[in-house]
Design an enzyme around this catalytic site. Structure first.
Site, short mmCIF file in Angstrom:
data_model
loop_
_atom_site.label_atom_id
_atom_site.label_comp_id
_atom_site.label_asym_id
_atom_site.label_seq_id
_atom_site.Cartn_x
_atom_site.Cartn_y
_atom_site.Cartn_z
N ASP A 27 0.89 -1.19 -0.10
CA ASP A 27 -0.02 0.07 0.06
C ASP A 27 0.94 1.36 0.08
O ASP A 27 2.02 1.18 0.29
CB ASP A 27 -0.78 0.12 1.23
N HIS A 28 0.28 2.29 -0.19
CA HIS A 28 0.86 3.64 0.04
C HIS A 28 0.43 4.01 1.32
O HIS A 28 -0.82 4.26 1.53
CB HIS A 28 0.76 4.58 -1.14
N PHE A 65 -5.16 4.41 0.53
CA PHE A 65 -6.12 3.45 -0.16
C PHE A 65 -5.71 2.95 -1.57
O PHE A 65 -6.33 2.83 -2.48
CB PHE A 65 -7.54 4.22 -0.19
N HIS A 66 -4.40 2.34 -1.35
CA HIS A 66 -3.96 1.79 -2.63
C HIS A 66 -3.39 0.34 -2.51
O HIS A 66 -2.49 0.16 -2.52
CB HIS A 66 -2.85 2.54 -3.17
N PRO A 67 -4.25 -0.80 -1.91
CA PRO A 67 -3.80 -2.00 -1.63
C PRO A 67 -3.62 -2.74 -2.88
O PRO A 67 -4.38 -2.67 -3.95
CB PRO A 67 -4.68 -2.55 -0.87
#
Length: 562
Positions: A298-299, A472-474
């Protein structure tokens, strides 16, 4: 019920597949979505400026939570994912960022993934896109997804922030998705010319949903994929509140597009994954693949917030008495404050010369507020979202039950490597220097957060532990490749099985430098041609920037922070 293809998940990739596969009138497709429709009169999902609202409820958001994150003071952290037609493209921040060309070239270094290089993928980014200023070597002009560019004069803070980055010695770039990602510049957005969110439901499904060969079922919670030996032959799901499963057969393939959190869960419930985990829940093993649910990435990001000395921020738009006028202007004219996500400027930099391409991303926002709409500062302000791009930290997604309604155990292991801490310390200090450039002098007031008293490595680390949040970048939990932890091959086919592919952000071997939605759509477009047996689009010949050891910035800062 029988279909040629069953697609699980009507999200950023699933809707692409549903639309492209049904272009052939002889191909039948069932599209299953656990959420509901994307109601076009619901401002929460359709108004770009309302992007925080879907994250505050559960109608459009799975609202997952992590297990206590051991390096983040054991916080349980948000992990919002989209639920409904459009998936996460229905609730995301609408930033149209593709990542860096070298991300994809890096994927293509893996044996067997040679056709995933940037120049092989660029034609599919272009195919998906209609950019409002027209097509060129990097951008499309007639694709399903509307992309809007930032226009001059929207807010003086955008240009001031870009100029501050340039004054700090970093490059200016006119297109973060064009020749050169590295630098500061305007940010493209997935917003229609009429000021509406350009989700994949709007862009893709709107043109396909009336086709007789496409069947769409909403409120259809996939329980599991069923197999005949090693071949996936169908899907079983629960409709609405029913406890009686419905099933359909797939004559050709099951296409799993449920995203980086749900796709590994569905595989695990279906008997595909780590044998020990499946045995724990008495799930019959169909095929052992230890990589299912692993490699989670993620980020992580944090906000640096500043008081704004001039009344030019979006603070008045947060006042309830101003919102009816903003809403009416958006509803009837598709214009005004409501028609933008207000992430209209940003940038990518290398924090140190050891990085071959940018490792830090900036989003600029002309208001001081949390991404999910909470903790708004009650005064004029602005903020920088800043975070590292390719953390070495890895986590996992593992089922906790056979019940499809039970959320899984999610652990990102955020900040588990020393590189993470160094990157965040660098990011905060560089951001402060950028914020103290002359371009922002007339606007910049006091530092609201973290606050000027937060200076030492230990203080910065503690701030990150307590305040950093997910972007919110999984991704990465069904990774593409050919090593022992890979789940799918270069065409998305699950190793060791037949008739089953995964097509979504979970197949990314390594997270990209930027927001994920544009690349997830590209993956859908590229895989659609593979599934249909079509020749790949001709490889692009566009040029792209490679730093090749160039200094990370052209000159030292023009002034000291203090």
């Amino acid at each position: 019920m029988q279909f040629d293809y069953i697609i699980i998940g009507a999200g950023s990739a699933g809707n692409v597949l549903a639309t492209r596969l049904t272009e052939d009138p002889n191909t039948t497709v069932l599209l299953l979505e656990a959420g509901g429709p994307d109601y076009r009169f619901d401002f929460r999902t359709q108004m770009p400026a309302a992007l925080a609202f879907p994250l505050q409820g559960k109608r459009y958001n799975w609202a997952y939570e992590t297990e206590p994150e051991p390096f983040m003071n054991n916080r349980r952290m948000e992990c919002g994912r989209g639920k409904g037609l459009g998936g996460s493209s229905l609730i995301n921040g609408m930033c149209y960022i593709r990542g860096n060309a070298l991300d994809l070239d890096n994927w293509a270094q893996e044996p067997g993934l040679e056709n995933w290089s940037y120049l092989d993928c660029l034609p599919y980014y272009r195919k998906a896109e209609t950019r409002d200023v027209g097509e060129n070597d990097y951008h499309g002009g007639d694709g399903p997804v509307s992309v809007t560019t930032s226009k001059p004069g929207v807010n003086p803070l955008f240009e001031a922030m870009i100029e501050a980055g340039v004054q700090a010695g970093y490059p200016r770039t006119d297109d973060l998705n064009g020749y050169q990602q590295e630098g500061f510049g305007p940010m493209d957005r997935t917003v229609t010319p009429h000021g509406r969110r350009a989700s994949t439901a709007r862009g893709y499904l709107d043109q396909a949903k009336s086709r007789p060969n496409l069947t769409i079922r909403t409120h259809a919670m996939t329980d599991h994929i069923f197999f005949d030996g090693k071949r996936a032959v169908g899907v079983e799901w629960l409709e609405g509140d029913s406890t009686i499963p419905t099933r359909a057969a797939a004559n050709k393939e099951v296409l799993l597009c449920a995203g980086a959190i749900a796709s590994p869960q569905i595989l695990q419930r279906s008997g595909v994954g780590n044998a020990e985990l499946l045995a724990e829940f008495d799930i019959p093993l169909v095929h052992e693949l230890p990589g299912v649910g692993e490699n989670l990435q993620d980020h992580l990001e944090m906000y640096l917030q500043y008081e704004c000395k001039e009344p030019v921020s979006l603070y008045p738009a947060l006042q309830w008495w101003n919102q009816p006028k903003i809403g009416a202007e958006w509803l009837f004219g598709g214009t005004g404050v409501g028609a933008s996500n207000h992430f209209e400027a940003g940038g990518f930099i290398r924090s140190r010369e050891e990085f071959a391409w940018p490792n830090i991303q900036y989003h600029f926002l002309p208001v001081a507020i949390n991404y999910n709409g909470s903790n708004a500062v009650k005064e004029h302000g602005f903020q920088c979202h800043v975070g590292s791009m390719r953390s070495p930290s890895r986590g996992h997604v593992r089922i906790k039950s056979r019940d499809p309604h039970q959320h899984p155990a999610i652990l990102f292991n955020y900040m588990s490597h020393e590189q993470d801490w160094q990157e965040f310390r660098d990011a905060i200090r560089i951001t402060r220097e950028i914020m103290h450039q002359p371009a922002l002098d007339q606007y910049r007031g006091r530092e609201i957060s973290p606050g000027v008293e937060c200076q030492t490595d230990e203080q910065l680390d503690e701030f990150v532990r307590n305040h950093a949040e997910t972007a919110f970048h999984p991704c990465g939990t069904c990774k593409m490749g050919y090593d022992e932890m890979a789940v799918v091959d270069a065409e998305g086919r699950v190793h060791g099985l037949e008739g089953l592919r995964v097509v979504d952000a979970s197949i990314m071997p390594q997270i990209i430098t930027g927001n994920l939605n544009a690349t997830t759509i590209m993956i859908g477009e590229k895989m659609a041609d593979m599934i249909r047996g079509k020749d790949a689009l001709p490889r692009s010949t566009a040029r792209y920037f490679v730093a090749n050891g160039m200094p990370v910035r052209a000159k030292k800062m023009s002034r000291d922070v203090n």
